[in-house]
Design an enzyme around this catalytic site. Structure first.
Site, PDB file in Angstrom:
ATOM      1  CG  ASP A 114      -2.072   0.966   1.095  1.00  0.00           C
ATOM      2  OD1 ASP A 114      -2.337   1.437  -0.025  1.00  0.00           O
ATOM      3  OD2 ASP A 114      -2.724   1.244   2.125  1.00  0.00           O
ATOM      4  CG  ASN A 117      -8.192  -2.019  -4.858  1.00  0.00           C
ATOM      5  OD1 ASN A 117      -7.298  -2.844  -4.679  1.00  0.00           O
ATOM      6  ND2 ASN A 117      -8.358  -1.000  -4.020  1.00  0.00           N
TER       7      ASN A 117
HETATM    8  C1  IPE Z   1      -5.504  -2.803  -0.184  1.00  0.00           C
HETATM    9  O1  IPE Z   1      -5.111  -1.480  -0.425  1.00  0.00           O
HETATM   10  C2  IPE Z   1      -5.499  -3.589  -1.448  1.00  0.00           C
HETATM   11  C3  IPE Z   1      -4.216  -3.679  -2.161  1.00  0.00           C
HETATM   12  C4  IPE Z   1      -3.048  -3.297  -1.741  1.00  0.00           C
HETATM   13  C5  IPE Z   1      -4.324  -4.286  -3.437  1.00  0.00           C
HETATM   14  P1  IPE Z   1      -6.160  -0.296  -0.436  1.00  0.00           P
HETATM   15  O2  IPE Z   1      -5.359   0.944  -0.495  1.00  0.00           O
HETATM   16  O3  IPE Z   1      -7.172  -0.494  -1.489  1.00  0.00           O
HETATM   17  O4  IPE Z   1      -6.842  -0.474   0.993  1.00  0.00           O
HETATM   18  P2  IPE Z   1      -7.905   0.422   1.783  1.00  0.00           P
HETATM   19  O5  IPE Z   1      -9.152   0.416   0.991  1.00  0.00           O
HETATM   20  O6  IPE Z   1      -7.328   1.782   1.933  1.00  0.00           O
HETATM   21  O7  IPE Z   1      -8.056  -0.266   3.095  1.00  0.00           O
HETATM   22  C1  IPE Z   2      -1.715   0.227  -3.330  1.00  0.00           C
HETATM   23  O1  IPE Z   2      -1.460   1.583  -3.385  1.00  0.00           O
HETATM   24  C2  IPE Z   2      -1.940  -0.374  -4.691  1.00  0.00           C
HETATM   25  C3  IPE Z   2      -3.316  -0.791  -4.964  1.00  0.00           C
HETATM   26  C4  IPE Z   2      -4.320  -0.769  -4.141  1.00  0.00           C
HETATM   27  C5  IPE Z   2      -3.558  -1.282  -6.308  1.00  0.00           C
HETATM   28  P1  IPE Z   2      -2.632   2.650  -3.347  1.00  0.00           P
HETATM   29  O2  IPE Z   2      -3.026   2.949  -4.740  1.00  0.00           O
HETATM   30  O3  IPE Z   2      -3.726   2.189  -2.460  1.00  0.00           O
HETATM   31  O4  IPE Z   2      -1.876   3.880  -2.694  1.00  0.00           O
HETATM   32  P2  IPE Z   2      -2.473   4.925  -1.677  1.00  0.00           P
HETATM   33  O5  IPE Z   2      -3.038   4.165  -0.519  1.00  0.00           O
HETATM   34  O6  IPE Z   2      -3.516   5.708  -2.418  1.00  0.00           O
HETATM   35  O7  IPE Z   2      -1.293   5.763  -1.303  1.00  0.00           O
HETATM   36 MG    MG Z   3      -4.135   2.460  -0.471  1.00  0.00          MG
END
Ligand code: IPE
Ligand code: IPE
Ligand code: MG
Length: 261
Positions: free
Chosen positions: A26, A74
């Site tokens: 993340d 997502n």
């Molecule tokens: C969790 O990350 C899923 C992945 C890393 C693929 P998110 O960034 O989507 O999680 P939440 O929704 O903030 O908990």
């Molecule tokens: C994790 O990074 C990757 C996926 C969920 C695909 P994020 O895209 O959630 O990054 P933040 O949380 O917005 O920084």
């Molecule tokens: Mg995230």
């Protein structure tokens, strides 16, 4: 490969190096934002970090590495970002499958792949076939994966395959229908990016995993950061319900395998 039993029924073997590491990668978006770059730049860099962490885990003797690439939630992101993530997944499958194979790594993808379309399902099938007999680390990519989806599909398969049991199932039977039945439960769970939540990842299998949260954003993660997580894991005492004294005795002379009543 046979399925593994559940940590709430049987105490797993605990090794210095976690056998199975599961990671919520993340922080890609925030990394890009800090640099005034589009979110896509963070995701691209994120893929490069996966490559580095795969290499580092394999070198350290980790047997299973599981990374959360796209959650069942997502899809709520802007269509443009979803489509870019799909494109990156396609590119990674096209470019990396051969390399993984050359390095003896077995690739598995878990999640409900159908909504991604036929291009991705075909690439996944091909990469899994290519690497299926490899004896090195197993890399699992969780894509359109959700812990609740997994539990539900496992229950449905269980009910269909064992109608004569009238719902009287064992933990082992349920675990054997989960998407990752081929792997032991994660010893170490890592989440980068500062949030301290599971976000519907491996709900069943994280029952007794050691949790490690770091503020480091995924695109800044690397082999040294992985070593910090492993060092933290090595300082933990995994008791699995027992007292500390029992653990000390057990470490001196491991008891014979015995199931809980
Ligand atoms: C969790 O990350 C899923 C992945 C890393 C693929 P998110 O960034 O989507 O999680 P939440 O929704 O903030 O908990
Ligand atoms: C994790 O990074 C990757 C996926 C969920 C695909 P994020 O895209 O959630 O990054 P933040 O949380 O917005 O920084
Ligand atoms: Mg995230």
């Amino acid at each position: 490969m046979s399925s593994f039993s559940s940590s709430t029924r049987e105490i797993p073997q605990v090794k210095e190096i976690p056998r199975h590491i599961a990671i919520i990668m993340d922080g890609n978006g925030r990394w890009a934002k800090q640099r005034m770059l589009p979110r896509a730049a963070g995701h691209k860099r994120g893929v490069e970090i996966v490559r580095e962490v795969v290499k580092a885990c394999a070198a350290r003797g980790v047997e299973y590495l599981t990374v959360f690439a796209f959650s069942s939630e997502n899809w709520r992101r802007p269509a443009e970002e979803v489509s870019m993530l799909k494109q990156l997944f396609i590119l990674a499958l096209e470019r990396e499958a051969e390399k993984l194979h050359r390095n003896g790594i077995r690739l598995r993808v878990v999640g409900n792949l159908a909504p991604f379309g036929s291009k991705i399902t075909e690439l996944v099938t091909r990469a899994e076939q290519l690497t299926r007999d490899n004896k090195g680390m197993t890399l699992t990519i969780a894509a359109n994966y959700g812990g609740r989806w997994d539990l539900l599909q496992a229950m449905q398969r269980l009910i269909e395959s064992r109608p004569q049991q009238n719902g009287a199932f064992t933990e082992e039977q349920l675990a054997s229908c989960l998407a990752m039945a081929y792997a032991p439960e994660p010893d170490l769970f890592i989440r980068t990016g500062g949030e301290q939540r599971i976000s519907n990842f491996l709900l069943w299998q994280l029952a007794y995993s050691e949790f490690y949260f770091t503020d480091t954003l995924w695109p800044d993660f690397n082999a040294a950061a992985l070593d910090l997580a492993i060092a933290s894991y090595q300082r933990r005492e995994r008791r699995f319900g027992r007292t500390s004294e029992q653990v000390e005795v057990a470490e001196k002379s491991p008891p014979p395998k015995r199931e809980l009543a």
